[in-house]
Design a protein around this motif. Structure first.
Motif: not given
Length: 69
Positions: A20-32
């Motif tokens: 979940c933390m990896d997913r959240d990080h990937a989503v945040k990075e994709l958004h940025q």
């Protein structure tokens, strides 16, 4: 045996939490990255509009020069 099940549950939960933390990080990075690309697109569109304006102005000047000949 219960201890083994508890350990397995703890490991499974930790793996889930990490996923979940990896997913959240990937989503945040994709958004940025998406925001950065959108900003770059806006900047490029502004440059294109400026260049189109300059081209239009130069074409009208050329047409005026050709009309005077």
């Amino acid at each position: 045996m219960d201890k083994n099940i508890g350990e397995q549950l703890n490991k499974a939960y930790e793996a889930y939490r990490q996923a979940c933390m990896d997913r959240d990080h990937a989503v945040k990075e994709l958004h940025q990255k998406t925001e950065n690309y959108m900003q770059q697109i806006r900047e490029q569109q502004e440059k294109i509009e400026l260049q189109n304006s300059i081209i239009a102005k130069l074409k009208s000047q050329l047409a005026a020069l050709n009309a005077n000949r």
